[in-house]
Scaffold this active site. Structure first.
Site, PDB file in Angstrom:
ATOM      1  N   SER A  56      21.390   5.998  20.639  1.00  0.00           N
ATOM      2  CA  SER A  56      20.856   4.805  19.958  1.00  0.00           C
ATOM      3  C   SER A  56      19.599   5.183  19.177  1.00  0.00           C
ATOM      4  CB  SER A  56      20.491   3.747  21.002  1.00  0.00           C
ATOM      5  OG  SER A  56      19.388   4.209  21.767  1.00  0.00           O
ATOM      6  N   ASP A  94      24.861   5.158  17.795  1.00  0.00           N
ATOM      7  CA  ASP A  94      25.053   3.775  18.257  1.00  0.00           C
ATOM      8  C   ASP A  94      24.118   2.853  17.461  1.00  0.00           C
ATOM      9  OD1 ASP A  94      25.996   1.760  19.958  1.00  0.00           O
ATOM     10  OD2 ASP A  94      24.458   2.139  21.487  1.00  0.00           O
ATOM     11  N   GLY A 191      22.481  -5.543  27.726  1.00  0.00           N
ATOM     12  CA  GLY A 191      21.489  -5.689  28.782  1.00  0.00           C
ATOM     13  C   GLY A 191      22.084  -6.069  30.127  1.00  0.00           C
ATOM     14  N   HIS A 233      31.087  -3.806  22.529  1.00  0.00           N
ATOM     15  CA  HIS A 233      29.726  -3.462  22.955  1.00  0.00           C
ATOM     16  C   HIS A 233      29.380  -4.316  24.171  1.00  0.00           C
ATOM     17  CE1 HIS A 233      28.020  -1.010  19.572  1.00  0.00           C
ATOM     18  NE2 HIS A 233      29.243  -1.283  19.158  1.00  0.00           N
ATOM     19  N   GLY A 234      28.217  -4.056  24.752  1.00  0.00           N
ATOM     20  CA  GLY A 234      27.701  -4.924  25.816  1.00  0.00           C
ATOM     21  C   GLY A 234      28.651  -5.083  26.978  1.00  0.00           C
ATOM     22  N   SER A 236      28.694  -3.557  30.104  1.00  0.00           N
ATOM     23  CA  SER A 236      28.325  -3.201  31.477  1.00  0.00           C
ATOM     24  C   SER A 236      28.762  -4.324  32.408  1.00  0.00           C
ATOM     25  CB  SER A 236      26.801  -2.998  31.581  1.00  0.00           C
ATOM     26  OG  SER A 236      26.470  -1.694  31.146  1.00  0.00           O
ATOM     27  N   ASN A 276      31.579   0.187  25.332  1.00  0.00           N
ATOM     28  CA  ASN A 276      30.214   0.718  25.399  1.00  0.00           C
ATOM     29  C   ASN A 276      29.516   0.328  26.694  1.00  0.00           C
ATOM     30  OD1 ASN A 276      30.716   1.426  22.779  1.00  0.00           O
ATOM     31  ND2 ASN A 276      28.854   0.522  21.936  1.00  0.00           N
ATOM     32  N   ILE A 277      28.977   1.323  27.371  1.00  0.00           N
ATOM     33  CA  ILE A 277      28.309   1.076  28.651  1.00  0.00           C
ATOM     34  C   ILE A 277      26.985   1.839  28.685  1.00  0.00           C
ATOM     35  CG2 ILE A 277      28.476   1.402  31.163  1.00  0.00           C
ATOM     36  CD1 ILE A 277      31.594   1.180  30.736  1.00  0.00           C
ATOM     37  N   SER A 279      23.759  -0.147  30.193  1.00  0.00           N
ATOM     38  CA  SER A 279      22.931  -0.774  31.244  1.00  0.00           C
ATOM     39  C   SER A 279      23.351  -0.367  32.658  1.00  0.00           C
ATOM     40  CB  SER A 279      22.986  -2.301  31.119  1.00  0.00           C
ATOM     41  OG  SER A 279      22.444  -2.704  29.891  1.00  0.00           O
TER      42      SER A 279
HETATM   43  O1  G3H Z   1      22.965  -1.308  22.306  1.00  0.00           O
HETATM   44  C1  G3H Z   1      21.960  -0.967  22.918  1.00  0.00           C
HETATM   45  C2  G3H Z   1      21.991   0.203  23.833  1.00  0.00           C
HETATM   46  O2  G3H Z   1      22.012  -0.224  25.174  1.00  0.00           O
HETATM   47  C3  G3H Z   1      20.871   1.148  23.562  1.00  0.00           C
HETATM   48  O3  G3H Z   1      19.645   0.623  23.930  1.00  0.00           O
HETATM   49  O4  G3H Z   1      18.058   1.188  22.062  1.00  0.00           O
HETATM   50  O5  G3H Z   1      17.227   0.749  24.381  1.00  0.00           O
HETATM   51  O6  G3H Z   1      18.469   2.852  23.844  1.00  0.00           O
HETATM   52  P1  G3H Z   1      18.270   1.403  23.525  1.00  0.00           P
HETATM   53  P1  13P Z   2      25.399  -2.692  27.891  1.00  0.00           P
HETATM   54  O1  13P Z   2      23.977  -3.153  27.747  1.00  0.00           O
HETATM   55  O2  13P Z   2      26.267  -3.814  28.390  1.00  0.00           O
HETATM   56  O3  13P Z   2      25.529  -1.489  28.716  1.00  0.00           O
HETATM   57  O4  13P Z   2      25.951  -2.347  26.421  1.00  0.00           O
HETATM   58  C1  13P Z   2      25.671  -1.108  25.833  1.00  0.00           C
HETATM   59  C2  13P Z   2      26.019  -1.068  24.377  1.00  0.00           C
HETATM   60  O5  13P Z   2      26.718  -1.893  23.838  1.00  0.00           O
HETATM   61  C3  13P Z   2      25.518   0.072  23.619  1.00  0.00           C
HETATM   62  O6  13P Z   2      25.816  -0.044  22.264  1.00  0.00           O
HETATM   63 ZN    ZN Z   3      25.845  -2.034  21.520  1.00  0.00          ZN
END
Ligand code: G3H
Ligand code: 13P
Ligand code: ZN
Length: 333
Positions: A56, A94, A191, A233-234, A236, A276-277, A279
């Site tokens: 990211s 990402d 998150g 995405h998102g 978790s 995508n995982i 969190s």
């Molecule tokens: O989509 C978000 C991911 O969980 C990455 O988060 O920018 O805090 O590394 P981060």
């Molecule tokens: P989570 O916060 O659900 O793990 O999603 C991660 C994500 O989408 C990274 O792009």
């Molecule tokens: Zn994401």
């Protein structure tokens, strides 16, 4: 200019095609440091899974893009050393937010990039995504675009509500941009607090039950673009045993809730081929580190708490690959 093929990495094209046909999904795990990278590769090798290492903007700021790229290159060699003769590892950007950032990643060896123009007006999203695709495809780098906005926090962008992907837009978006995969919004969010208690119901034991994902929207999207790779995405699941462990050892996570695993399993059997995982990995590491700090307060060697964190992370990833995404045993050769 470094091409990812010279680093032993692969793009997402072939693995997505096989995942859709085989009704499973590829995990995209975020990494920011060596222990996370090791856990991802160990889990992928031991389960014989293709895998996506994703970086990211936050990771770039924290760890440095150059170091992360060399770690991904090292990951290929590491996987071979662990006994996987032909690893399938993607290095993916990402939530790329500009053409320049995507170009910089492509130029230094990333095999896949996401250009996230979902916060822009529709035509701007198309123009930006198309520009990235035109550049990336010259080097056989695959591109993920996004339509619809997830609730929650993405790097510096916070959206209070979901804007679900409109199925009526997907054919136009995909054909005009030339993207290789499409991230959609059907109720997941980033998150560890994906839903407020007010958005949930409670079971007989008072446990929060989140609202279901909008599989109806996913089905409509699939009808519009049959067989086209879809990304969630998102995703978790925010395992409650990890939340409980964190809180038991002094943490303070309140109302943390994720996407139930059975819904992710269901999604993985559709055209959703990348999940995508991030969190969940953060929770696993935090739970393990907190336990060491409380149970062994005299410990000050980072290997003695990062080691257990890495082991917990690897176990979590293996469970995801085997039991949720279904990618175990799916390497090409
Ligand atoms: O989509 C978000 C991911 O969980 C990455 O988060 O920018 O805090 O590394 P981060
Ligand atoms: P989570 O916060 O659900 O793990 O999603 C991660 C994500 O989408 C990274 O792009
Ligand atoms: Zn994401």
């Amino acid at each position: 200019m470094v091409n990812y093929k010279d680093l032993g990495l692969v793009n997402t094209k072939d693995m997505f095609k096989r995942a859709i046909a085989g009704k499973y999904a590829i995990a995209a795990f975020n990494f920011n440091n060596m222990e996370q990278m090791q856990a991802i590769i160990q889990a992928a090798v031991e389960t014989k899974s293709p895998v996506i290492l994703q970086v990211s903007s936050g990771a770039r700021k924290y760890a440095n893009q150059t170091l992360l790229r060399y770690m991904a290159q090292g990951a290929v060699e590491y996987a071979k050393e662990l006994g996987c003769a032909n690893p399938e590892i993607v290095l993916h950007l990402d939530h790329g937010d500009s053409f320049e950032l995507c170009k910089s990643c492509i130029d230094m060896g990333f095999s896949s990039v996401m250009i996230d123009g979902s916060h822009f007006p529709y035509e701007e999203n198309i123009a930006l995504t198309k520009k990235v695709v035109e550049y990336a495809h010259q080097f056989d780098v695959t591109v993920e675009g996004e339509l619809g906005v997830l609730a929650g926090v993405e790097d510096d962008v916070v959206a209070e509500h979901h804007t679900y992907t409109q199925p009526s837009e997907v054919v136009d978006f995909v054909s005009r941009t030339g993207v290789d995969s499409l991230a959609i919004s059907i109720g997941t969010s980033h998150g560890a607090n994906k839903f407020t208690p007010a958005q949930c119901t409670r079971d007989a034991n008072g446990i929060l039950i989140p609202p279901p994902l909008r599989f109806d929207i996913l089905e409509e999207i699939e009808k519009e673009i049959p067989g086209f790779p879809i990304v969630l995405h998102g995703s978790s699941s925010v395992p409650q045993d990890l939340v409980a462990q964190i809180n038991h050892y002094g943490g303070k996570l309140v109302d943390s809730i994720g996407i139930p695993e059975e819904q992710l399993r269901k999604a993985a059997t559709s055209a959703v081929c990348k999940i995508n995982i991030d969190s969940d990995g953060r929770l696993a590491m935090t739970a393990a580190v907190r336990k060491v700090f409380v149970e062994q307060p005299g410990e000050f060697d980072p290997r003695k708490y990062l080691g257990p964190a890495r082991d917990t992370l690897k176990a979590l990833y293996k469970l995801k690959l085997e039991n949720v995404l279904g990618s175990a045993g799916k390497l090409a050769k």
